[in-house]
Motif scaffolding. Sequence first.
Motif, PDB file in Angstrom:
ATOM      1  N   ARG A 146       0.857  -1.190   0.000  1.00 27.13           N
ATOM      2  CA  ARG A 146       0.000   0.000   0.000  1.00 27.13           C
ATOM      3  C   ARG A 146       0.891   1.237   0.000  1.00 27.13           C
ATOM      4  O   ARG A 146       1.805   1.355   0.823  1.00 27.13           O
ATOM      5  N   GLY A 147       0.644   2.134  -0.943  1.00 27.57           N
ATOM      6  CA  GLY A 147       1.485   3.321  -1.009  1.00 27.57           C
ATOM      7  C   GLY A 147       0.920   4.361  -1.964  1.00 27.57           C
ATOM      8  O   GLY A 147       0.163   4.037  -2.879  1.00 27.57           O
ATOM      9  N   TRP A 148       1.280   5.596  -1.693  1.00 33.04           N
ATOM     10  CA  TRP A 148       0.849   6.720  -2.531  1.00 33.04           C
ATOM     11  C   TRP A 148       1.867   6.972  -3.631  1.00 33.04           C
ATOM     12  O   TRP A 148       3.070   6.845  -3.421  1.00 33.04           O
ATOM     13  N   SER A 149       1.355   7.436  -4.770  1.00 32.10           N
ATOM     14  CA  SER A 149       2.231   7.682  -5.914  1.00 32.10           C
ATOM     15  C   SER A 149       3.206   8.841  -5.673  1.00 32.10           C
ATOM     16  O   SER A 149       4.248   8.906  -6.311  1.00 32.10           O
ATOM     17  N   GLY A 162      -3.902   4.286 -16.693  1.00 33.12           N
ATOM     18  CA  GLY A 162      -5.270   4.761 -16.450  1.00 33.12           C
ATOM     19  C   GLY A 162      -5.494   5.315 -15.060  1.00 33.12           C
ATOM     20  O   GLY A 162      -6.607   5.214 -14.527  1.00 33.12           O
ATOM     21  N   ALA A 163      -4.488   5.905 -14.458  1.00 30.18           N
ATOM     22  CA  ALA A 163      -4.650   6.305 -13.059  1.00 30.18           C
ATOM     23  C   ALA A 163      -4.158   7.711 -12.754  1.00 30.18           C
ATOM     24  O   ALA A 163      -4.603   8.301 -11.768  1.00 30.18           O
ATOM     25  N   ILE A 164      -3.272   8.261 -13.574  1.00 32.43           N
ATOM     26  CA  ILE A 164      -2.629   9.509 -13.161  1.00 32.43           C
ATOM     27  C   ILE A 164      -3.645  10.656 -13.028  1.00 32.43           C
ATOM     28  O   ILE A 164      -3.464  11.565 -12.219  1.00 32.43           O
ATOM     29  N   PHE A 203      -4.823  11.217  -9.514  1.00 30.73           N
ATOM     30  CA  PHE A 203      -3.884  11.644  -8.475  1.00 30.73           C
ATOM     31  C   PHE A 203      -4.052  13.132  -8.172  1.00 30.73           C
ATOM     32  O   PHE A 203      -4.189  13.946  -9.083  1.00 30.73           O
ATOM     33  N   ASP A 204      -3.944  13.464  -6.890  1.00 30.48           N
ATOM     34  CA  ASP A 204      -4.033  14.886  -6.544  1.00 30.48           C
ATOM     35  C   ASP A 204      -2.702  15.593  -6.766  1.00 30.48           C
ATOM     36  O   ASP A 204      -2.664  16.819  -6.831  1.00 30.48           O
ATOM     37  N   ARG A 205      -1.598  14.838  -6.890  1.00 33.26           N
ATOM     38  CA  ARG A 205      -0.294  15.463  -7.155  1.00 33.26           C
ATOM     39  C   ARG A 205       0.393  14.718  -8.293  1.00 33.26           C
ATOM     40  O   ARG A 205       1.413  14.027  -8.088  1.00 33.26           O
TER      41      ARG A 205
HETATM   42  C1  SAM Z   1      -8.889   3.640 -12.625  1.00 37.30           C
HETATM   43  S1  SAM Z   1      -7.909   2.874 -11.396  1.00 37.30           S
HETATM   44  C2  SAM Z   1      -6.618   2.163 -12.403  1.00 37.30           C
HETATM   45  C3  SAM Z   1      -6.076   0.920 -11.799  1.00 37.30           C
HETATM   46  C4  SAM Z   1      -5.121   0.102 -12.661  1.00 37.30           C
HETATM   47  N1  SAM Z   1      -3.893   0.829 -12.973  1.00 37.30           N
HETATM   48  C5  SAM Z   1      -5.774  -0.406 -13.932  1.00 37.30           C
HETATM   49  O1  SAM Z   1      -5.329  -0.065 -15.028  1.00 37.30           O
HETATM   50  O2  SAM Z   1      -6.723  -1.169 -13.803  1.00 37.30           O
HETATM   51  C6  SAM Z   1      -7.114   4.257 -10.595  1.00 37.30           C
HETATM   52  C7  SAM Z   1      -6.305   3.846  -9.374  1.00 37.30           C
HETATM   53  O3  SAM Z   1      -5.588   4.976  -8.859  1.00 37.30           O
HETATM   54  C8  SAM Z   1      -5.503   4.815  -7.449  1.00 37.30           C
HETATM   55  N2  SAM Z   1      -5.121   6.121  -6.852  1.00 37.30           N
HETATM   56  C9  SAM Z   1      -5.889   7.222  -6.678  1.00 37.30           C
HETATM   57  N3  SAM Z   1      -5.166   8.220  -6.139  1.00 37.30           N
HETATM   58  C10 SAM Z   1      -3.901   7.750  -5.977  1.00 37.30           C
HETATM   59  C11 SAM Z   1      -2.666   8.305  -5.516  1.00 37.30           C
HETATM   60  N4  SAM Z   1      -2.591   9.582  -5.104  1.00 37.30           N
HETATM   61  N5  SAM Z   1      -1.560   7.519  -5.506  1.00 37.30           N
HETATM   62  C12 SAM Z   1      -1.624   6.241  -5.958  1.00 37.30           C
HETATM   63  N6  SAM Z   1      -2.745   5.664  -6.416  1.00 37.30           N
HETATM   64  C13 SAM Z   1      -3.874   6.404  -6.434  1.00 37.30           C
HETATM   65  C14 SAM Z   1      -6.864   4.311  -7.057  1.00 37.30           C
HETATM   66  O4  SAM Z   1      -6.898   3.735  -5.789  1.00 37.30           O
HETATM   67  C15 SAM Z   1      -7.132   3.313  -8.213  1.00 37.30           C
HETATM   68  O5  SAM Z   1      -6.691   2.037  -7.905  1.00 37.30           O
END
Ligand code: SAM
Length: 264
Positions: free
Chosen positions: A95-98, A115-117, A120-122
């Motif tokens: 478990r960790g923050w980006s 699909g995640a950036i 992110f808030d930062r």
């Molecule tokens: C749409 S999902 C994508 C998950 C995966 N990469 C995929 O392709 O299926 C977005 C992910 O970003 C994570 N997330 C949101 N804010 C984050 C942050 N500040 N740092 C790391 N992960 C974060 C969420 O918990 C979630 O699992």
Amino acid sequence: MRVVDLDRDMNDVIPTGTTRDSQYLFDRMTAETLALAGGGPGRRILDVAAGFGQDAVALVETGASVVACEPSARMTAWAQLVASKREGPRPLWLRGWSDALPFRSGSFDAALCKGAIDHFDRPEIAIEEMARVTRPEGRVVLSIANFESLACRLARAQDSLREGIPGASARRGRRHYDVPADHFTRYDLGLMRAQASRFLDLEVVRGISLGWGVPVWSRGVGKLPGAVARGALQALDSLARRAPEWADVIVLAGRPRRSARTAR
Ligand SMILES: C[S@@+](CC[C@H](N)C(=O)[O-])C[C@H]1O[C@@H](n2cnc3c(N)ncnc32)[C@H](O)[C@@H]1O
């Protein structure tokens, strides 16, 4: 106040597999992201915001050692449960923050974030962190939805025209060009390039899929015979590859730039 996302699930994410063009987009996005990260025996790979962990598992299956880093307890628990039912090696779940990756500089051959950036808030600190934990000749891979894609523009224009017709009913609900509530950033090619190139020497900027979510296209491609539909999706995909500003998803990959922080 910092707003974070510890309890998220996938409710706001585009449903996969519901339409042919959605399935195609998701499959291509995954294939391209993983290919650029490069699995294989001996490789050390970090999946940032790993979600349900399906990409980390796919990379582990190539022989790579993979760390799946994800802040959501719910998603990590789900990923671990699913992975525990399979034979063979597993990713290391963490478990960790980006924006504060718990690794030494240069620990990985590649770091990916799919699909995640935009959640992110930062995001810029996250890219900097990915660059820091990747070795100097390694690679950081980012894949991001493009909210200025040709499809978003066409669907927006179509809806505005429709709304201008007296007596026509307005569209209801969230449209695919609307940014979901759990996104912090609305990305387009310019913003992606600007943020990524602060910390990466970009080697790849590539588009994936074209036309996703335009109602007439989604319905039409769903009705075509399988081989014809696949040919049409592939033809648009190869256009998108060369014109990432129009593409539904953009993939960027590059080598870490050395900065005061990444050199730590
Ligand atoms: C749409 S999902 C994508 C998950 C995966 N990469 C995929 O392709 O299926 C977005 C992910 O970003 C994570 N997330 C949101 N804010 C984050 C942050 N500040 N740092 C790391 N992960 C974060 C969420 O918990 C979630 O699992």
